[in-house]
Scaffold this active site. Sequence first.
Site, PDB file in Angstrom:
ATOM      1  N   CYS A   1       0.859  -1.192   0.000  1.00 57.48           N
ATOM      2  CA  CYS A   1       0.000   0.000   0.000  1.00 57.48           C
ATOM      3  C   CYS A   1       0.891   1.236   0.000  1.00 57.48           C
ATOM      4  O   CYS A   1       2.097   1.152   0.148  1.00 57.48           O
ATOM      5  CB  CYS A   1      -0.870   0.012   1.248  1.00 57.48           C
ATOM      6  SG  CYS A   1      -1.816  -1.490   1.478  1.00 57.48           S
TER       7      CYS A   1
ATOM      8  N   ARG B   1       1.430   1.750  -5.930  1.00 59.35           N
ATOM      9  CA  ARG B   1       1.689   0.796  -4.839  1.00 59.35           C
ATOM     10  C   ARG B   1       0.426   0.065  -4.430  1.00 59.35           C
ATOM     11  O   ARG B   1       0.466  -0.926  -3.718  1.00 59.35           O
ATOM     12  CB  ARG B   1       2.281   1.518  -3.632  1.00 59.35           C
ATOM     13  CG  ARG B   1       3.597   2.214  -3.863  1.00 59.35           C
ATOM     14  CD  ARG B   1       4.043   2.955  -2.636  1.00 59.35           C
ATOM     15  NE  ARG B   1       4.302   2.046  -1.543  1.00 59.35           N
ATOM     16  CZ  ARG B   1       5.474   1.427  -1.353  1.00 59.35           C
ATOM     17  NH1 ARG B   1       6.461   1.644  -2.179  1.00 59.35           N
ATOM     18  NH2 ARG B   1       5.641   0.592  -0.362  1.00 59.35           N
TER      19      ARG B   1
ATOM     20  N   TRP C   1      -3.770  -1.838  -1.325  1.00 62.80           N
ATOM     21  CA  TRP C   1      -3.765  -3.097  -2.074  1.00 62.80           C
ATOM     22  C   TRP C   1      -4.259  -4.124  -1.069  1.00 62.80           C
ATOM     23  O   TRP C   1      -3.574  -4.430  -0.088  1.00 62.80           O
ATOM     24  CB  TRP C   1      -2.362  -3.436  -2.567  1.00 62.80           C
ATOM     25  CG  TRP C   1      -2.314  -4.690  -3.382  1.00 62.80           C
ATOM     26  CD1 TRP C   1      -2.743  -4.849  -4.659  1.00 62.80           C
ATOM     27  CD2 TRP C   1      -1.836  -5.972  -2.953  1.00 62.80           C
ATOM     28  NE1 TRP C   1      -2.542  -6.150  -5.064  1.00 62.80           N
ATOM     29  CE2 TRP C   1      -2.001  -6.866  -4.043  1.00 62.80           C
ATOM     30  CE3 TRP C   1      -1.290  -6.459  -1.781  1.00 62.80           C
ATOM     31  CZ2 TRP C   1      -1.628  -8.204  -3.981  1.00 62.80           C
ATOM     32  CZ3 TRP C   1      -0.905  -7.781  -1.717  1.00 62.80           C
ATOM     33  CH2 TRP C   1      -1.094  -8.653  -2.805  1.00 62.80           C
TER      34      TRP C   1
ATOM     35  N   ASN D   1       0.748  -0.156   6.021  1.00 60.57           N
ATOM     36  CA  ASN D   1       1.210  -0.907   4.852  1.00 60.57           C
ATOM     37  C   ASN D   1       1.871  -2.160   5.385  1.00 60.57           C
ATOM     38  O   ASN D   1       2.826  -2.088   6.155  1.00 60.57           O
ATOM     39  CB  ASN D   1       2.221  -0.085   4.039  1.00 60.57           C
ATOM     40  CG  ASN D   1       2.844  -0.930   2.923  1.00 60.57           C
ATOM     41  OD1 ASN D   1       2.245  -1.898   2.466  1.00 60.57           O
ATOM     42  ND2 ASN D   1       4.045  -0.576   2.505  1.00 60.57           N
ATOM     43  N   GLY D   2       1.344  -3.323   5.001  1.00 62.32           N
ATOM     44  CA  GLY D   2       1.955  -4.575   5.453  1.00 62.32           C
ATOM     45  C   GLY D   2       0.870  -5.597   5.748  1.00 62.32           C
ATOM     46  O   GLY D   2      -0.236  -5.514   5.222  1.00 62.32           O
TER      47      GLY D   2
ATOM     48  N   GLU E   1      10.054 -13.999 -19.052  1.00 65.34           N
ATOM     49  CA  GLU E   1       9.756 -12.574 -18.847  1.00 65.34           C
ATOM     50  C   GLU E   1       8.689 -12.102 -19.816  1.00 65.34           C
ATOM     51  O   GLU E   1       7.770 -11.376 -19.428  1.00 65.34           O
ATOM     52  CB  GLU E   1      11.029 -11.741 -18.980  1.00 65.34           C
ATOM     53  CG  GLU E   1      10.821 -10.250 -18.831  1.00 65.34           C
ATOM     54  CD  GLU E   1      10.181  -9.840 -17.500  1.00 65.34           C
ATOM     55  OE1 GLU E   1      10.092 -10.679 -16.578  1.00 65.34           O
ATOM     56  OE2 GLU E   1       9.736  -8.680 -17.416  1.00 65.34           O
TER      57      GLU E   1
ATOM     58  N   LYS F   1       5.070 -10.479 -18.719  1.00 71.22           N
ATOM     59  CA  LYS F   1       4.676  -9.145 -19.196  1.00 71.22           C
ATOM     60  C   LYS F   1       3.286  -9.199 -19.824  1.00 71.22           C
ATOM     61  O   LYS F   1       2.413  -8.411 -19.517  1.00 71.22           O
ATOM     62  CB  LYS F   1       5.689  -8.628 -20.217  1.00 71.22           C
ATOM     63  CG  LYS F   1       6.984  -8.134 -19.648  1.00 71.22           C
ATOM     64  CD  LYS F   1       6.913  -6.760 -19.041  1.00 71.22           C
ATOM     65  CE  LYS F   1       6.786  -6.667 -17.557  1.00 71.22           C
ATOM     66  NZ  LYS F   1       7.471  -7.480 -16.646  1.00 71.22           N
TER      67      LYS F   1
ATOM     68  N   GLU G   1       0.428 -10.154 -17.270  1.00 71.10           N
ATOM     69  CA  GLU G   1       0.156  -9.272 -16.108  1.00 71.10           C
ATOM     70  C   GLU G   1      -0.475  -7.957 -16.532  1.00 71.10           C
ATOM     71  O   GLU G   1      -1.183  -7.336 -15.749  1.00 71.10           O
ATOM     72  CB  GLU G   1       1.409  -9.031 -15.282  1.00 71.10           C
ATOM     73  CG  GLU G   1       2.467  -8.157 -15.888  1.00 71.10           C
ATOM     74  CD  GLU G   1       3.578  -7.828 -14.888  1.00 71.10           C
ATOM     75  OE1 GLU G   1       3.308  -7.708 -13.688  1.00 71.10           O
ATOM     76  OE2 GLU G   1       4.728  -7.721 -15.327  1.00 71.10           O
TER      77      GLU G   1
ATOM     78  N   HIS H   1       5.945 -33.038 -24.102  1.00 65.32           N
ATOM     79  CA  HIS H   1       5.730 -33.972 -22.990  1.00 65.32           C
ATOM     80  C   HIS H   1       4.413 -33.703 -22.276  1.00 65.32           C
ATOM     81  O   HIS H   1       4.343 -33.723 -21.058  1.00 65.32           O
ATOM     82  CB  HIS H   1       6.923 -33.905 -22.028  1.00 65.32           C
ATOM     83  CG  HIS H   1       8.197 -34.286 -22.693  1.00 65.32           C
ATOM     84  ND1 HIS H   1       8.583 -35.589 -22.891  1.00 65.32           N
ATOM     85  CD2 HIS H   1       9.156 -33.535 -23.283  1.00 65.32           C
ATOM     86  CE1 HIS H   1       9.732 -35.628 -23.540  1.00 65.32           C
ATOM     87  NE2 HIS H   1      10.111 -34.391 -23.788  1.00 65.32           N
TER      88      HIS H   1
ATOM     89  N   LYS I   1       3.059  -2.526  -7.242  1.00 68.11           N
ATOM     90  CA  LYS I   1       4.414  -2.403  -7.778  1.00 68.11           C
ATOM     91  C   LYS I   1       5.424  -3.233  -7.002  1.00 68.11           C
ATOM     92  O   LYS I   1       6.361  -3.753  -7.558  1.00 68.11           O
ATOM     93  CB  LYS I   1       4.841  -0.934  -7.768  1.00 68.11           C
ATOM     94  CG  LYS I   1       6.232  -0.677  -8.341  1.00 68.11           C
ATOM     95  CD  LYS I   1       6.351  -1.140  -9.777  1.00 68.11           C
ATOM     96  CE  LYS I   1       7.729  -0.926 -10.342  1.00 68.11           C
ATOM     97  NZ  LYS I   1       7.894  -1.597 -11.654  1.00 68.11           N
TER      98      LYS I   1
HETATM   99  C1  AGP Z   1       7.134  -7.540 -12.881  1.00 67.60           C
HETATM  100  O1  AGP Z   1       6.603  -6.850 -14.004  1.00 67.60           O
HETATM  101  C2  AGP Z   1       6.156  -7.590 -11.747  1.00 67.60           C
HETATM  102  N1  AGP Z   1       5.720  -6.284 -11.409  1.00 67.60           N
HETATM  103  C3  AGP Z   1       6.650  -8.395 -10.570  1.00 67.60           C
HETATM  104  O2  AGP Z   1       6.814  -9.716 -11.011  1.00 67.60           O
HETATM  105  C4  AGP Z   1       7.987  -7.955  -9.940  1.00 67.60           C
HETATM  106  O3  AGP Z   1       9.051  -8.211 -10.829  1.00 67.60           O
HETATM  107  C5  AGP Z   1       8.211  -8.762  -8.664  1.00 67.60           C
HETATM  108  O4  AGP Z   1       7.148  -8.477  -7.770  1.00 67.60           O
HETATM  109  C6  AGP Z   1       9.550  -8.455  -7.977  1.00 67.60           C
HETATM  110  O5  AGP Z   1       9.580  -7.114  -7.601  1.00 67.60           O
HETATM  111  P1  AGP Z   1      11.011  -6.486  -7.168  1.00 67.60           P
HETATM  112  O6  AGP Z   1      11.890  -6.532  -8.379  1.00 67.60           O
HETATM  113  O7  AGP Z   1      10.686  -5.084  -6.725  1.00 67.60           O
HETATM  114  O8  AGP Z   1      11.560  -7.322  -6.054  1.00 67.60           O
END
Ligand code: AGP
Length: 609
Positions: free
Chosen positions: A2, A27, A75, A101-102, A482, A486, A489, A505, A604
Site C-alpha cells: 500500500c 503501490r 492493495w 502498509n503490510g 519474462e 509481461k 500481467e 511432454h 508495484k
Molecule cells: C514484474 O513486471 C512484476 N511487477 C513483478 O513480477 C515484480 O518483478 C516482482 O514483484 C519483484 O519485484 P522487485 O523486483 O521489486 O523485487
Amino acid sequence: MCGIVGYIGKKQAAPILLEGLKKLEYRGYDSAGIAVRGEQGIEVVKTPGRLSNLVEKTAGGALLKGTVGIGHTRWATHGGPSECNAHPHCSADGAVTVVHNGILENFRELKEKLKKSGYEFGSETDTEVIAALIGYYYSKCGDPLRAISRFMRRARGAYALAVLFRDFKDEIFISRKDSPMIVGVGEGEMFIASDVPAILNHTRTVYYVDNLEMARLCADGVVFYHADGEVTEKEPVTVDMDPSAAEKDGWEHFMIKEIHEQPRAVSETFHRYVQGGKIDFSEAGVEEDILKPSHIVIVGCGSAYHVGAVLQYVIEELARIPVRVELASEFRYRNFIFEENTLVVAVSQSGETADTLAAVREAKAHGVKTLAIVNVQGSSIAREADYTLFTVAGAEIAVATTKAYSAQLIVGYLLALEFARLNGKMGEKEYASALAEIDSLPEKMKKILDSKAEYQKFAAEHLGVHDVFMIGRGVDYAVCMEGALKLKEVSYVHTEAYAAGELKHGTISLIEEGTLVVGVLSRDSIAEKTASNLEEVVSRGANVVSLVREGCSAQHSQPGTVWTVPSVAECFAASLLVLPLQLLSYYVSVQLGHDVDKPRNLAKSVTVE
Ligand code: AGP
C-alpha cells in the site's frame, strides 16, 4: 503493498496528502482514504476504487481543513476493496487513527482476544485490529509511544504505520517493521511516505526509518526511538531521484515511457561501473574476494527471478561457476544446503519485496555473503545485503517492470565478466570484446523501439487470442519467462513460457487452431531445434511468431511472422529479445482497454508474503 503519506506543518494537509497518494498509486489502488485533524477533531474520508474518487469526494482536499493528516492507497490483503475496509482505521473510542502498509499475521488471534473483551469491529481488515490494539494499550497507559511499543511486542508480520492520537493534536507517530517508510524534512513541516516520489516535490532530505523503529513528528522535527522506547540518533540523507521519473512527461502511460527509457537506463548503468574499459564495483565495496565464489545462488521474484534465469546461463557459460536460480518465496523455506564459498545474489527493483528480503536474511543467518542488485536507493534489501550494486534506471512507476529488468541484466552481465576474469576463464581480448558488445546494446535497443509500429499492428490483429505460449531453449527460454509474465500481467491474456523441448511432454495437447505460439531463437547451436518445435505446433493449427536474432542460423527458415532483433553476442541477446515482447504486451493491454500502468490485482512491490 500500500501507499502511506503523512503531513504536519503550516499548510493545509489534505491537498498535500492527495498529491502524495497520487505519486504512490502504483503501490496499491483498490481504495483510498485520508484523515485530517481539524477544529472538530480528526476527520476521516474514504472511498473504494481509484484515488480519483477520493479527490472528487473531498473536492481536491478543500473540504478537509487542517494542517496535520495521514493518507493511504490500498492493495487489499484482508477484506475486499470497499469503503469500510479502506484506511484510515480508527479505534472504537476514536482515540487512535491508523494507516498501515503490510500484513499483521497474527491478526485473527489478536482480533479474537479483543472481541472476547467486548470490542466490536466494523471491517474485515487486519489494520482495524492494529488501531484497536494500540487504542487498548493507549487507554491503559495514556502514552502514544508506549502504546505503539506494546503493539510492536505483540505484533507478528510486516507493518509501516502512521498514527494520529486524538489527544496529541500537533504530532504524528510512526512505526515500521519490514515495510518501507521514510520521513521527509521540510522548512517548518515534516512528511511521511512509503516511497520517495510522494514527497519529492517538497523535499529531498529524508530519513529512512529502520526496522523496529518508532518516531514522533511535529512540524519542527522528528525524534526516533527503538521499539523499546530508547531514543536513537539518525542522519538524514539527500535523495537524488529525478522528479520527472514520477511524471509521464507527455507519454500516454508510464509503461511505454519506461520501455523507451531502457537505452538510457542500460547505458547509464553500464557507465556507472565501467570506466576506461575496466569494470569497477569498488564504490559498492565489492572487491575481488567477493567476485571469486565457488557457487552462486540467485534469488528473486517475478521479473527479478527472470533476470536470474538469464544470468544463470550467462555466468555458467562465461565463468564456468555453478549457478542456481531460486524463487525467493521457495528459497526462504527450503532449509537450503549452502556449499562452501557461496555467494547469494538478490535481485529486486524495489528492494522491498518481502520474500526476497527474507531470502537475504536467510542467507546471512547462515553466514553466506549476499550481494543485491537493486534499483531503489535506501531500500530494505539495499541496506541489509552485505553489498549492493544499484541499477541506474530511475524511479520505475509502471507496475510491469521494463527498464529496471533491463538495467539489472547489465549489472548481471558485468558481474559475469568479473567472475569469468577472476576465475581465469576470460582473457583480456575476450573481456574487452564482451564489454563492447554490452556497450552496443543501447543503440540496438533504439533500433527495435523505432520499429514499434510492427508490434502495435500485430497486437491489433491478435486481440482475440486467449492462450499464448512462448517457447525457447537456454537464454531464449529465460526470455520467454519474462515475455509471458509481461503479456499476462498487463493484458490478462493467459500466457505460458515453456521450455521448447518440453512442450511435447504433455502440454502440446493444449495447442489448437488459433493458439498463438511465440518461438524465441537466438542461439545458432539450438535454434533449429526450436524451429522444429514451431513446425510441430503449426501442424496443429497454431499461429506462430519467430523472434530471432539477426544472423542467427534460423533467421530465414521460420514459419509464420518473423520478428528480428539486431545481432549481438548470444550471451547478451536477452536484452534485445525482450523488447518486442514488452511492446507486444503494452499494445495488447492498451488496445484491450486495460489500465496498463495499474493492472488489476497487482501492486508495484509485494511487501507482504
Ligand atoms: C514484474 O513486471 C512484476 N511487477 C513483478 O513480477 C515484480 O518483478 C516482482 O514483484 C519483484 O519485484 P522487485 O523486483 O521489486 O523485487
